[in-house]
Write an enzyme that holds these catalytic residues in place. Structure first.
Site, PDB file in Angstrom:
ATOM      1  N   GLY A 105      20.009 120.676  50.188  1.00  0.00           N
ATOM      2  CA  GLY A 105      20.854 119.621  49.648  1.00  0.00           C
ATOM      3  C   GLY A 105      22.303 119.867  50.003  1.00  0.00           C
ATOM      4  CD  GLU A 106      25.199 123.459  48.948  1.00  0.00           C
ATOM      5  OE1 GLU A 106      25.879 123.600  49.989  1.00  0.00           O
ATOM      6  OE2 GLU A 106      24.908 124.415  48.209  1.00  0.00           O
TER       7      GLU A 106
END
Length: 359
Positions: A317-318
């Site tokens: 993610g991120e």
């Protein structure tokens, strides 16, 4: 001030004439027709985006990371402490997280945005768009009110448009929030009509013996809140989260400027599903970076009709996948703008046409 409905109505259509010109130009480049595969199709897609004025190019690059906590964390659907959201957001301001390193490598700026972190005070260094200290527990209540969802969408759309005015031509989306794969799975299940057990995965290393509970939580959330799958705002408000709303806002904002936005992983697929329910016109502006390793990823992408460019078995993610794929966008622009043309060479290849940007 413009309303959400007003902004959704400003999303321009992709320009088919510009795409046709780009196709002829690419077919006339110094190579066999189609030999650069999906890179050619990507360049043509970019040429059709009005914000790029018919010529694929990349100006400034930005990854917008939406950070928020989730009330559903209380249901035992994640093993990481909720405080990790705030800690990791601070790490992003120092440039030490995965997305920061990958974005720096790609020459992109990372904008870390607090849309709902559960801390008493705002975190220094973050862009403050906080709606509340975390969303509601979707297993027992809606994630937020419709008004909160619409206001955050509008705020993020406007912020994205400001970045575009300041020269950003390529956007990436990312998120940060403990337990956020649970609302993402609820969104995917709701909009695709697939059962929770088909789309719920382990997220950030949830032990397999806890997976049944996570599936049950998603099922309960949908049963209790009854989100309308045709209404993207309703789905986000009832079973989503502030980070998911924020990502949808970036997609809508970039598309309203006629500019591309790189999706990240499973969370971004869920946000894209909701955003496309609000405005199907945004779909041609969405570029899938990579195939998330999270269960349900293929189902979500299939519903969106998107095929990712990379399969790196990533599930961080991120915005890490979006940052990683930015050089692919630049490569598509480079072949379009910098390759030689067959018409200027002594090579004749069957199936190739003379480049003509003006016809």
């Amino acid at each position: 001030m413009q309303t959400l409905a007003d902004l959704l109505n400003t999303i321009p259509a992709i320009d088919p004439a510009a795409m046709s010109r780009a196709q002829r130009h690419i077919d006339g480049l110094l190579k066999p027709v189609g030999s650069l595969g999906r890179l050619e199709a990507l360049a043509i897609q970019l040429a059709g985006m009005p914000g790029l004025n018919g010529i694929p190019h990349v100006g400034k690059k930005a990854v917008l990371v939406m950070c928020a906590d989730h009330g559903v964390w209380e249901e035992g659907v994640a093993i990481s402490p909720k405080e990790v959201t705030a800690i990791q957001a601070e790490n992003m301001t120092r440039g030490t997280t995965g997305v920061c390193v990958l974005a720096a490598q790609a020459g992109a700026n990372v904008y870390v945005i607090d849309v709902g972190i559960d801390t008493a005070e705002p975190i220094p260094g973050l862009i403050n768009m906080r709606v509340a200290r975390g969303s509601g527990n979707i297993a027992s209540a809606p994630a937020m009110s419709r008004h909160q969802a619409e206001k955050l969408l509008l705020d993020v759309i406007c912020y994205t448009r400001e970045l575009a005015k300041n020269g950003v031509t390529l956007f990436g989306v990312g998120e940060l929030g403990m337990a956020n794969t649970t609302p993402a799975a609820a969104i995917v299940s709701t909009i695709t009509g697939r059962a929770p057990e088909e789309v719920v995965g382990i997220g950030a290393n949830l032990p397999t013996d806890k997976l049944a509970n996570k599936i049950d939580v998603v099922r309960r959330a949908i049963t209790l809140n009854q989100p309308n799958p045709q209404d993207g705002v309703d789905v986000l408000a009832k079973v989503g989260g502030f980070d998911l709303v924020g990502m949808a806002g970036v997609m809508l904002g970039a598309a309203s400027c006629g500019l591309p936005v790189l999706l990240d992983g499973f969370l971004s697929y869920a946000a894209a599903l909701a955003a496309c329910q609000m405005s199907p016109a945004i779909k041609p502006y969405l570029i899938p970076s990579h195939l998330s390793a999270e269960k349900g990823a293929r189902i979500a992408l299939s519903h969106l009709g998107l095929e990712p460019f990379l399969n790196m078995e990533m599930r961080l993610g991120e915005g890490s996948g979006a940052a990683l794929a930015m050089p692919i966008i630049e490569a598509a622009c480079a072949i379009y703008n910098n390759m030689g043309e067959l018409a200027a060479s002594n090579i004749v290849l069957p199936g190739n046409t003379t480049s003509d940007l003006n016809s």
